[in-house]
Scaffold this active site. Structure first.
Site, PDB file in Angstrom:
ATOM      1  CG  HIS A 228    -126.568  18.306 -42.748  1.00 51.80           C
ATOM      2  ND1 HIS A 228    -125.273  18.726 -42.642  1.00 51.80           N
ATOM      3  CD2 HIS A 228    -126.760  17.399 -41.761  1.00 51.80           C
ATOM      4  CE1 HIS A 228    -124.696  18.097 -41.621  1.00 51.80           C
ATOM      5  NE2 HIS A 228    -125.578  17.290 -41.071  1.00 51.80           N
TER       6      HIS A 228
ATOM      7  CG  ASP B 130    -126.611  16.672 -48.659  1.00 55.78           C
ATOM      8  OD1 ASP B 130    -126.211  15.486 -48.670  1.00 55.78           O
ATOM      9  OD2 ASP B 130    -126.741  17.339 -47.613  1.00 55.78           O
TER      10      ASP B 130
ATOM     11  CD  GLN C 284    -129.536  10.957 -43.623  1.00 52.47           C
ATOM     12  OE1 GLN C 284    -129.816   9.761 -43.590  1.00 52.47           O
ATOM     13  NE2 GLN C 284    -128.842  11.534 -42.664  1.00 52.47           N
TER      14      GLN C 284
ATOM     15  CE  LYS D 198    -125.037  10.927 -42.812  1.00 48.37           C
ATOM     16  NZ  LYS D 198    -125.140  11.154 -41.380  1.00 48.37           N
TER      17      LYS D 198
ATOM     18  CB  CYS E 298    -126.207  19.264 -38.639  1.00 50.75           C
ATOM     19  SG  CYS E 298    -125.005  18.686 -37.460  1.00 50.75           S
TER      20      CYS E 298
HETATM   21  N1  C6P Z   1    -126.225  13.958 -40.962  1.00 50.66           N
HETATM   22  C1  C6P Z   1    -127.400  13.155 -39.019  1.00 50.66           C
HETATM   23  O1  C6P Z   1    -127.450  12.617 -37.917  1.00 50.66           O
HETATM   24  P1  C6P Z   1    -121.093  13.962 -42.763  1.00 50.66           P
HETATM   25  O2  C6P Z   1    -121.167  14.400 -41.343  1.00 50.66           O
HETATM   26  O3  C6P Z   1    -120.166  14.816 -43.572  1.00 50.66           O
HETATM   27  O4  C6P Z   1    -120.864  12.498 -42.940  1.00 50.66           O
HETATM   28  O5  C6P Z   1    -122.568  14.179 -43.369  1.00 50.66           O
HETATM   29  C2  C6P Z   1    -123.092  15.452 -43.414  1.00 50.66           C
HETATM   30  C3  C6P Z   1    -124.518  15.395 -43.874  1.00 50.66           C
HETATM   31  C4  C6P Z   1    -124.866  16.050 -45.033  1.00 50.66           C
HETATM   32  N2  C6P Z   1    -126.121  16.007 -45.509  1.00 50.66           N
HETATM   33  C5  C6P Z   1    -127.096  15.326 -44.878  1.00 50.66           C
HETATM   34  C6  C6P Z   1    -128.473  15.324 -45.470  1.00 50.66           C
HETATM   35  C7  C6P Z   1    -126.804  14.667 -43.686  1.00 50.66           C
HETATM   36  O6  C6P Z   1    -127.784  13.999 -43.063  1.00 50.66           O
HETATM   37  C8  C6P Z   1    -125.493  14.711 -43.162  1.00 50.66           C
HETATM   38  C9  C6P Z   1    -125.175  14.052 -41.855  1.00 50.66           C
HETATM   39  C10 C6P Z   1    -126.059  13.278 -39.695  1.00 50.66           C
HETATM   40  O7  C6P Z   1    -128.403  13.588 -39.579  1.00 50.66           O
HETATM   41  C11 C6P Z   1    -125.052  13.930 -38.822  1.00 50.66           C
HETATM   42  S1  C6P Z   1    -125.494  15.580 -38.407  1.00 50.66           S
END
Ligand code: C6P
Length: 417
Positions: free
Chosen positions: A130, A206, A209, A232, A374
């Site tokens: 991401h 990371d 998910q 999430k 993203c």
């Molecule tokens: N992915 C998706 O719709 P934030 O925005 O900081 O809470 O999370 C960032 C992020 C980092 N790593 C992974 C693997 C992610 O999936 C995400 C967030 C969302 O897939 C928003 S783009």
């Protein structure tokens, strides 16, 4: 809240009663929420906790010596302990609250990265990261002249580890996802961490998910840093977590400066607070942290083994149903085996644009995400500009998948007749 469920026996229909938003109607249809990878819905217990917090103990933390300030501080620190238990960290000192996973990755890049990386130093990433785990490192390429190396992907969406030891040779950091937000791929974190450590590299996982969906044990992973977001995993927006190995966090300079993160400030300088507050400058998102504590307890009540089993069941059903109904007209990216992936289904339907697909799905109240998610480098590897993406969570049922399939048929009729 729905009572505790047996492992492997999560009943999505029962669980969904805990989520008021799922009673909403959109365009006259009951909502079919299939975008939990973007953000999950919130159970009543989390909504009630936020309401209770503001009605009964709202005050700033670590400052007041009056009763409600002490209660707010105690609840916030209780939530930290819940998060520690949830991911099996050794100590609550290793749980740093951030705004989200993005800020957690940036904290590592700014604090650990700027203290430890110089021109020519190597950071290894994967091609399925991401942007939150890419851009902070690109910024260090521009600022410091570090080198990025990329773990490629196999045709079925796994990490291609053929050359991993060469990629890690001389590296200072391995920063990889535990579960792709596009492909759903679950990566072999413990093995990757062991290889990175053998090469002398620090590791950042990371797990944005992963933590909401799979039982997580940061000690079993032996990871140095782990980033994830509360929103999430049934928690409020505005709060995320950086797990950091205590010895590493201890040696790192602070990230942001201000109140809360100091022990003393003089005209000629400052000293930092103990962990984890050294990395929590300013008034934290107190209500959100308390709400995240309630979310963690809710997920523990369901049982994370059951959460994962439910996801595998639903993903298996979705792969089978969509495959049977659409055949070659539908391409689902990522591993074909639900046991090796999360419940994230990115797909292409004939040559239709994902935004067109999602717009027609919306007319039937089916919420999916369309775009690059993203993960633009991954889109380039896949050779697409965007995908449509359906993602499931604890409150979804096979009938949601059927609704998606029915609505996709309507998409076909709308655009292709
Ligand atoms: N992915 C998706 O719709 P934030 O925005 O900081 O809470 O999370 C960032 C992020 C980092 N790593 C992974 C693997 C992610 O999936 C995400 C967030 C969302 O897939 C928003 S783009």
């Amino acid at each position: 809240m729905t009572g505790t469920h047996d492992a492997l026996a999560l009943d999505g229909a029962l669980v969904r009663r805990d989520f008021p938003l799922l009673d909403v109607e959109v365009h006259g249809h009951p909502i079919v929420y299939l975008d939990s990878a973007a953000t999950s819905q919130k159970p009543l217990v989390v909504l009630d906790t936020l309401d209770w917090y503001y009605r009964h103990i709202n005050a700033n933390v670590h400052r007041g010596v009056y009763q409600i300030a002490e209660a707010a501080t105690a609840r916030m620190e209780l939530a930290r302990e819940s998060v520690r238990r949830f991911i099996n960290a050794r100590s609550a000192a290793e749980i740093v609250f951030t705004k989200n996973a993005t800020e957690a990755c940036n904290l590592v890049a700014y604090s650990w990265g700027r203290a430890n990386l110089a021109a020519g130093d190597v950071v290894v990433l994967s091609q399925m990261e991401h942007h939150a785990n890419i851009v902070p490192w690109h910024m260090l390429v521009a600022e410091r002249g570090i080198e990025l190396r990329w773990i490629p992907l196999t045709a079925d969406g796994h990490l291609d580890l053929t050359d991993i030891d060469r990629l890690l040779d001389g590296a200072k950091l391995l920063a990889v996802t535990a579960m792709s937000n596009v492909l759903g791929t679950i990566t072999p974190v413990a093995d990757l961490v062991a290889r990175a450590h053998a090469a002398g590299a620090v590791t950042l996982i990371d797990a944005c998910q992963y933590v909401p969906h799979v039982p997580t044990d940061v000690r079993a992973w032996d990871a140095d840093f782990v980033a994830f977001s509360g929103h999430k995993m049934c928690g409020p927006t505005g709060v995320g977590v950086l797990y950091g190995r205590e010895s590493l966090l201890d040696g790192m300079p602070p990230f942001l400066g201000g109140g809360e993160m100091i022990r003393d400030v003089r005209l000629d300088g400052f000293t930092t607070n103990d962990l984890p507050w050294k990395f929590e400058a300013g008034t934290p998102p107190i209500a959100e942290i308390v709400g995240l504590g309630a979310a963690v307890e809710y997920l523990e009540g369901l049982g994370m083994e059951a959460v994962r089993a439910h996801e595998i069941e639903l993903t298996t059903y979705a792969l089978r149903t969509l495959g049977a109904r659409f055949g070659d007209d539908l391409t689902i990216h990522g591993p074909p085996d639900a046991s090796q992936r999360g419940g994230v289904l990115s797909f292409a339907y004939r040559d239709l644009h994902p935004h067109d697909i999602s717009q027609v799905l919306d007319e039937r109240a089916v919420c999916v995400r369309a775009g690059h998610h993203c993960a633009k480098p991954l889109m380039r590897v896949l050779g697409v500009g965007a995908t449509a993406r359906a993602s499931v969570y604890v409150y979804n049922t096979p009938s949601d998948i059927d609704a998606l399939a029915d609505a996709l048929e309507a998409v076909g009729e709308f655009f292709l007749v």
